[in-house]
Design a protein around this motif. Sequence first.
Motif, short mmCIF file in Angstrom:
data_model
loop_
_atom_site.label_atom_id
_atom_site.label_comp_id
_atom_site.label_asym_id
_atom_site.label_seq_id
_atom_site.Cartn_x
_atom_site.Cartn_y
_atom_site.Cartn_z
N VAL A 7 5.46 14.34 8.29
CA VAL A 7 6.72 15.10 8.28
C VAL A 7 6.82 16.14 7.17
CG1 VAL A 7 8.06 13.26 9.39
CG2 VAL A 7 7.91 13.35 6.89
N GLY A 8 5.86 16.16 6.25
CA GLY A 8 5.95 17.09 5.13
C GLY A 8 6.62 16.43 3.94
N ILE A 9 6.28 16.88 2.76
CA ILE A 9 6.71 16.20 1.53
C ILE A 9 8.22 16.25 1.31
CG2 ILE A 9 6.47 18.19 -0.03
CD1 ILE A 9 5.06 16.14 -1.97
N ASP A 10 8.88 17.28 1.82
CA ASP A 10 10.33 17.41 1.62
C ASP A 10 11.13 16.40 2.43
OD1 ASP A 10 10.06 19.53 -0.14
OD2 ASP A 10 10.08 21.02 1.45
N ARG A 11 10.48 15.72 3.37
CA ARG A 11 11.20 14.77 4.23
C ARG A 11 10.74 13.33 4.01
NH1 ARG A 11 14.28 17.00 8.34
NH2 ARG A 11 14.21 19.27 8.41
N ALA A 53 0.86 -1.20 0.00
CA ALA A 53 0.00 0.00 0.00
C ALA A 53 0.89 1.24 0.00
CB ALA A 53 -0.93 -0.01 1.20
N ALA A 54 1.76 1.33 -0.99
CA ALA A 54 2.75 2.41 -1.03
C ALA A 54 2.11 3.79 -1.09
CB ALA A 54 3.68 2.21 -2.22
N GLN A 55 1.05 3.93 -1.85
CA GLN A 55 0.42 5.25 -2.02
C GLN A 55 -0.17 5.75 -0.71
OE1 GLN A 55 -2.63 5.41 -5.05
NE2 GLN A 55 -2.39 7.61 -5.29
N GLU A 56 -0.88 4.86 0.00
CA GLU A 56 -1.48 5.24 1.29
C GLU A 56 -0.40 5.55 2.32
OE1 GLU A 56 -2.22 2.66 -0.53
OE2 GLU A 56 -4.39 2.65 -0.92
N THR A 57 0.66 4.76 2.32
CA THR A 57 1.76 4.97 3.27
C THR A 57 2.48 6.28 2.96
OG1 THR A 57 2.05 2.59 3.54
CG2 THR A 57 3.89 3.98 4.19
N PHE A 58 2.67 6.55 1.68
CA PHE A 58 3.29 7.81 1.26
C PHE A 58 2.47 9.00 1.75
CE2 PHE A 58 3.34 11.19 -2.02
CZ PHE A 58 4.65 11.61 -1.89
N ALA A 59 1.15 8.94 1.58
CA ALA A 59 0.27 10.04 2.00
C ALA A 59 0.35 10.26 3.51
CB ALA A 59 -1.17 9.74 1.58
N ALA A 60 0.38 9.16 4.27
CA ALA A 60 0.47 9.27 5.73
C ALA A 60 1.81 9.86 6.15
CB ALA A 60 0.28 7.89 6.37
N ALA A 61 2.88 9.47 5.46
CA ALA A 61 4.22 10.00 5.77
C ALA A 61 4.31 11.49 5.49
CB ALA A 61 5.27 9.23 4.97
N VAL A 62 3.75 11.90 4.35
CA VAL A 62 3.76 13.33 3.99
C VAL A 62 2.98 14.15 5.02
CG1 VAL A 62 2.87 15.01 2.31
CG2 VAL A 62 4.09 12.96 1.51
N GLU A 63 1.88 13.58 5.48
CA GLU A 63 1.07 14.28 6.48
C GLU A 63 1.85 14.43 7.80
OE1 GLU A 63 -3.28 13.85 8.75
OE2 GLU A 63 -2.75 12.50 7.10
#
Length: 218
Positions: A191-195, A179-189
């Motif tokens: 720490v922010g997209i730059d991290r 579930a890479a897309q969902e995990t990516f969205a949660a990570a961005v939320e």
Amino acid sequence: MRPISPSRNNKNDRIVLGLLQAVERESGQSQRRLAAELGIALGLVNIYLKRCVNKGLLKMAQAPARRYAYYLTPRGFAEKARLTLEYMSYSFELFRRARADCASVFEAARSQGFSRVVLAGVSDLAEIARICALEAGIQIAAIVDQQSSLSTFAGVSVVASFETVDGEFQAIVITDLKAAQETFAAAVEWVGIDRVLVPSMLGSQVGTGAGMLLPAGV
């Protein structure tokens, strides 16, 4: 480097290989047991068994209790050997790509001044990332995976959320293959997209584009 996109044929071949291996180990297994072992629906097992019989890979014989036993034919043994070799070649290529991707990710992390990161997702990719992080001198604070029942993986603590990671961390590396897309969205939320760092082999799954390590202007 192209993103991962397993073909339908590759998935079919893996099911056929698993079926042939299971029949070779025990010819009298029930279709229900085969379904559980292969992780597919019971109806699919029946379809694949019939397909293998029609192709001459398996032969069928009457067994007690109104059941059937399946046996590999010489052609079936040859096909199992061919698929095994093909799968090993595919696995090696996947490992080579994953290792190169992870090395690039941690090189990018180091250039950004990130020395302590979190992996998001328990997977084979996370295990490879762990190796590459050690080589790059970057500490893995934890692996975050809400679905995992493991307490550790590849020598790293597994926790259910970013909030429960022990200590501070500077970035998140996506290693979730399911579930890479969902995990990516949660990570961005969190720490922010730059991290958030994404191996390029997952680029198409998270919408960052093939070959992109960092989804924001890096």
